[in-house]
Design an enzyme around this catalytic site. Structure first.
Site, PDB file in Angstrom:
ATOM      1  N   ASP A   1      33.367  19.706 -50.823  1.00 31.77           N
ATOM      2  CA  ASP A   1      32.605  20.602 -50.818  1.00 31.77           C
ATOM      3  C   ASP A   1      33.087  21.929 -51.171  1.00 31.77           C
ATOM      4  O   ASP A   1      33.909  22.417 -50.190  1.00 31.77           O
ATOM      5  CB  ASP A   1      31.721  20.866 -49.582  1.00 31.77           C
ATOM      6  CG  ASP A   1      30.531  19.504 -49.623  1.00 31.77           C
ATOM      7  OD1 ASP A   1      29.857  19.221 -50.325  1.00 31.77           O
ATOM      8  OD2 ASP A   1      30.525  18.892 -48.207  1.00 31.77           O
TER       9      ASP A   1
ATOM     10  N   ASP B   1      26.482  14.237 -54.647  1.00 31.16           N
ATOM     11  CA  ASP B   1      26.102  14.786 -53.362  1.00 31.16           C
ATOM     12  C   ASP B   1      24.976  15.881 -53.623  1.00 31.16           C
ATOM     13  O   ASP B   1      24.458  16.395 -52.255  1.00 31.16           O
ATOM     14  CB  ASP B   1      27.233  15.285 -52.757  1.00 31.16           C
ATOM     15  CG  ASP B   1      26.887  15.427 -51.042  1.00 31.16           C
ATOM     16  OD1 ASP B   1      26.123  14.751 -50.445  1.00 31.16           O
ATOM     17  OD2 ASP B   1      27.554  16.245 -50.741  1.00 31.16           O
TER      18      ASP B   1
END
Length: 1004
Positions: free
Chosen positions: A259, A369
């Site tokens: 991320d 995601d």
């Protein structure tokens, strides 16, 4: 399970625990440890290497939250280790791991010359040894674990985090490892996992169990190193049995989902990338079969800027075809909220970086995601040259299960992209037997093509794929009872899957994630910054292009590229959705303020070049599309001369009227009547109202910032009582009613505005927000029998039913709209536009007197506690405009007008638009100069109403060739046929919602 089998497996487990695992390390020697604690933010290697180090010992505390400690490890390898075959020497470092990888301490190891060795994480805690002397510097990050306890924590903000160390140094040693025992344990791991997945009555399971018992019998607990090979020999036969012909095939792709910000700031993401990528390159040096796929051009760009030696190694591995750029986007962005041009620029920026730096044209969209996938994305992806799409997140759906894993995904314009949804149901697979078995059992499309993809490796700074995962995959390459495992690239998987699956099913429209609905509302300031930045960027590009083409001004290529990249970064799927720690959102808000300042300066400079201050005549650049050309931010005209609006008292109510719209506002600020003069029809449902503020209890089952759960609807309070109300006509002729409300610790002030000649009523809501775990909604009960709502998405709009016939419709109780939402029945509709709101709700409601009405609610604010306990506290401003008697065309126009304010230009004569189109259904979304700096003009436009549209395009500058391109501004392999040039101009013929990019060469 038969009792005998249970006992045998218990025997095997104990033998591994008590005898095999302790025997892996044949010998060990401690190292000398010194340390230096960086006083603030991370420092470069040279500064750390030159610092003054002090003695450290095992058991010492270290790692204040977000701090960095440098350890220097020195020692020597005993000479006797060189004479022991079947062994290898490594350094083992345990910084005091507190759990799994990615959400705690991490480290990067350097040689004394500053070159990077690899990283250290909980499941990758070793370093290679070369030579006899050991001298290693370890940059250890004291990152707090904010993932294990979903409760408010001060750790997410460096200013509030405590100072006490989080970790204790546990192990620092050189170890001599037995390679045969390591391989024996890997054999047993796979076979033990396989037994757990086979039926209890399976002959294959009994065969494996018998072989493992023979292996235990063959290994002497008093001489494990000398007999481990004999144990492996007993397992060779059962490991050599081939998989069945019908076995599922798993294409294993090395991966490390990182991320770009989340429970750590962007600056830490840069270090996480360096750690993982150095691990990956080291593993490639040791294993020629290992292939790794990595998305997000931004992360490669960080390596190029901050870790050039890592980037050089990546470049080398890319050339070998083993470090594989995928995705083609700047970051793995959210896809619900970015506007059309921003979504396009994710691909323009990402694919351009990969082409320029590696010569690689990525053909897949890689978004495992993100929190749902917009219906406009397939067309954008195809226009960028993508052929394939991968996601995994839809497996998180709470209510419904996607019916397919490999399928065509069709967008709003009819574009299709070949899509795979890995049935392994994780993007951090370990290639364990339970994961492989789940992928095979779960795969919904085996009758057509029995293969799937599994991304494997530890993500979020966990270090990526490991030696152990590769060992598991190799043993499962062709193993009876197990799916086959093939190490592969995404391209190889998609190519074969498409060849085998000749008739995939089709999923049409958005892929809505039945979870994380609160991300459309959390962190409202971040969302406002994004919306404002998107529109300022398109304005800056248009005005700068105009100044260049008409006045010869220099075009600010570098600055616009830099600002676009920063905006694109902040569209990452944990920044724009509001699901990051306070540090991340504070950085984002500062960035947005700087972006706005710099873009306003670019716009002002362009307007100055275009204007003539000596002339002194003021023109207004109207920022919305207008009736003739549909070109935003370009129509020049005189200030409005419309008749001023009026406001009169009618009992306790205020009546606003400008000849086009009449609105009645009650003492509580609610709109009880809204009528457009053209239709004369009442827009407000009988007994209902508009501008209704509602406060809901908002305590999700698990993920605070992410989720709005359906039960929020059962706890609601209408904020009906106004503490103050007044009405006036302002100097510009606008009729205004101002209403104030107090609730709890919060204050809400609204200005309800009807401007001269306006066709819409504006509501400005300023909230000083100090609630906790509450949701603020703004509602409108409309007298419209709407079967569907139409919500703007990228380059068009998506229709959703207002009824709830199915579980799919029930689960879509909160959804995304961009600048406008429209509800209508044949012949009449209402448009509601906003300037920074994304979360919406539309429900069919009973109508007093019979029939049904439609209620629209916009989600203005939330107050989640995790991961940022102070999320959204403070002042916010929202603008909503309501236009009665509106169709989709009027909704499109209202959406632009609500988001683009007029620009004033001093000029002796009007500045003609660069582009005109004679059909307002065709909207020009952006005008800029080409990325290749040729001076060509790039025009991006689309059909906005969902029907076919013909139009004539003319230019406000001498134009040469006009040709169609893809999003990357290249000639597409196949033209759409939408463009035809003749002597009168350029004729356009667009299909519904078609996106079209044109390259126009200025005439020389």
């Amino acid at each position: 399970m038969y009792p005998e089998r249970a006992l045998l497996q218990e025997r095997l487990a104990r033998f591994r625990r008590d005898h095999l695992e302790p025997a892996v390390v044949r010998d060990r020697v401690p190292l000398t440890i010194t340390r230096w604690d960086a006083p603030g933010e991370p420092v470069p290697f040279d500064e750390a290497a030159a610092a003054s180090y002090t003695r450290a010992d095992i058991g010492d505390p270290w790692g204040r939250p977000w701090g960095t400690t440098w350890f220097r490890l020195t020692g020597a390898i005993p000479g006797a280790w060189h004479d022991q075959p079947g062994t290898r020497a490594e350094l083992i470092v345990d910084l005091g791991w507190t759990g799994g990888p990615g959400f705690q301490a991490e480290a990067l190891a350097y040689r004394p010359d500053g070159t990077i060795i690899k990283a250290l994480e909980p499941y990758n805690s070793w370093l290679p040894v070369t030579g006899d002397a050991i001298d290693v510097l370890v940059e250890a990050a004291g990152n707090p674990d904010l993932n294990t306890d979903f409760r408010p924590s001060p750790m997410g903000d460096k200013a509030t985090a405590p100072r006490d160390p989080l970790y204790r140094l546990r192990t620092v040693e050189a170890a001599l490892l037995d390679e045969v025992i390591i391989e024996l344990l890997a054999d047993l791991d796979v076979l033990d996992g396989l037994m757990a997945e086979l039926p209890e009555s399976s002959p294959r399971r009994a065969e494996i169990l018998a072989a493992t018992q023979r292996a235990v019998d063959a290994v002497d607990p008093d001489d494990v190193p000398g007999t481990a090979r004999a144990g492996r020999d007993q397992l060779a036969d059962v490991l050599a049995r081939p998989a069945s012909a019908s076995a599922h095939t798993v294409y294993a792709v090395g991966h490390a989902h990182i991320d770009s910000a989340w429970l750590w700031p962007v600056r830490e993401t840069i270090r996480k990338c360096a750690r993982t990528f150095s691990n990956v390159c080291d593993l490639m040096d040791r294993d020629p079969d290992f292939v790794f796929a990595c998305s997000s051009a931004q992360q490669y760009a960080w390596m190029k800027e901050h870790y050039p030696d890592v980037f050089a190694r990546i470049t080398e591995k890319v050339a070998e075809g083993r470090f594989v750029p995928v995705g083609g986007m700047w970051v793995e962005s959210d896809t619900n909220m970015p506007g059309g041009e921003a979504m396009a620029r994710q691909f323009v920026a990402g694919k351009t970086f990969f082409l320029d730096n590696f010569g690689v044209d990525t053909e897949e969209v890689w978004l495992p995601d993100s929190f749902g996938y917009s219906a406009g994305l397939p067309q954008i992806a195809r226009a960028a040259g993508a052929r394939w799409f991968l996601t995994q997140k839809i497996s998180w759906n709470q209510t419904n299960k996607m019916p397919h894993h490999t399928f065509w995904w069709e967008g709003i314009d009819g574009s299709k992209i070949f899509t795979h949804f890995p049935p392994v149901d994780t993007y951090n697979a370990q290639l364990s037997q339970d994961e492989l078995a789940h992928a095979e059992r779960n795969y919904a499309d085996a009758a057509r093509a029995n293969l799937s993809l599994a991304p494997f490796g530890w993500g979020d700074g966990g270090g990526g794929p490991t030696r152990e995962q590769l060992a598991a995959g190799r043993r499962a390459a062709d193993l009876e009872g197990s799916p086959r495992v093939r190490f592969s690239t995404p391209r190889a998987f998609f190519t074969e899957a498409r060849e085998l699956d000749t008739n995939p099913p089709t999923w049409r429209g958005e892929m809505y994630l039945e979870l994380h609905r609160g991300t459309l509302t959390s962190q409202a300031r971040t969302k406002r910054g994004n919306r404002r930045s998107e529109h300022l960027l398109r304005e800056a590009e248009l005005w700068a292009s105009t100044a260049t083409l008409l006045r010869g001004a220099a075009y600010p290529y570098d600055e616009l590229t830099e600002l676009w990249q920063l905006v694109l970064l902040q569209q990452f799927h944990d920044i724009l959705p509001g699901s990051s720690i306070a540090w991340v959102h504070a950085d984002a808000e500062r960035n947005y303020a700087a972006i706005q300042s710099r873009l306003e300066e670019i716009i002002a400079q362009a307007l100055s070049v275009l204007g003539d201050s000596a002339a002194g005549s003021t023109m207004i650049a109207n920022a919305a599309p207008h009736a003739r050309d549909g070109v935003p931010a370009m129509a020049i005209g005189a200030p409005t001369t419309a008749t001023p609006a009026t406001v009169v008292a009618d009992g306790d109510n205020h009546v606003l009227d400008n000849g086009s719209v009449r609105a009645v506002i009650d003492p509580h600020g609610r709109i009880t009547s809204l009528i457009d003069a053209a239709s004369g029809r009442e827009a407000i449902a009988p007994g209902g109202a508009g501008n209704v503020l509602e406060l809901h209890r908002d305590i999700p089952n698990q993920w605070d910032a992410w989720d709005i759960d359906e039960h929020y609807r059962r706890n609601v309070v209408e904020l009906a009582d106004a503490s103050a109300s007044e009405a006036a006509v302002e100097p510009d002729g606008s009729a205004v009613v101002t209403v104030s409300r107090d609730h709890g610790r919060s204050t809400i002030t609204q200005r309800i505005v009807l401007r001269p000649g306006a066709d819409a009523l504006e509501i400005e809501t300023v909230t000083d927000w100090h609630e906790r775990q509450k949701l603020l909604k703004l509602g409108f009960a409309l007298d419209v029998h709407a079967e569907h709502s139409s919500a703007e998405t990228q380059f068009g709009h998506v229709r959703r039913p207002t009824h709830v016939n199915t579980s799919w419709e029930w689960a879509r109780f909160e959804f995304c709209a961009h600048r406008f939402l429209h509800v209508g029945e044949p012949g009449y509709g209402v448009a509601i536009a906003n300037d920074a709101t994304y979360g919406h709700e539309v429900v069919a409601t009973p109508r007093a007197g019979g029939g049904r009405a439609t209620t629209v609610r916009l989600s203005l604010l939330r107050a989640p506690l995790y991961p940022d306990p102070e999320a959204d506290q403070g002042e916010h401003r929202h603008v909503v405009a309501v236009r009665p008697g509106a169709g989709i065309a009027e909704a499109v126009e209202l959406g632009y007008r609500t988001n683009l304010e007029p620009r004033r230009l001093a000029a002796t004569q009007p500045v003609d638009p660069l582009i005109r189109i004679d059909n307002p259904a065709i909207v020009v979304e952006s005008i800029k100069l080409a990325e290749d700096r040729s001076g060509d003009v790039i025009v991006r436009l689309y059909e906005s109403l969902g029907g076919r549209a013909d139009g004539l395009l003319t230019t406000g500058f001498p134009a040469g060739e006009i040709r169609e391109t893809d999003l990357i501004e290249r000639t597409p392999p196949e033209a759409s046929g939408a463009v035809r040039t003749d002597g009168d101009g350029t004729a356009l013929a667009l299909r519904p919602f078609q996106l079209l990019t044109l390259r126009i060469s200025p005439a020389s």
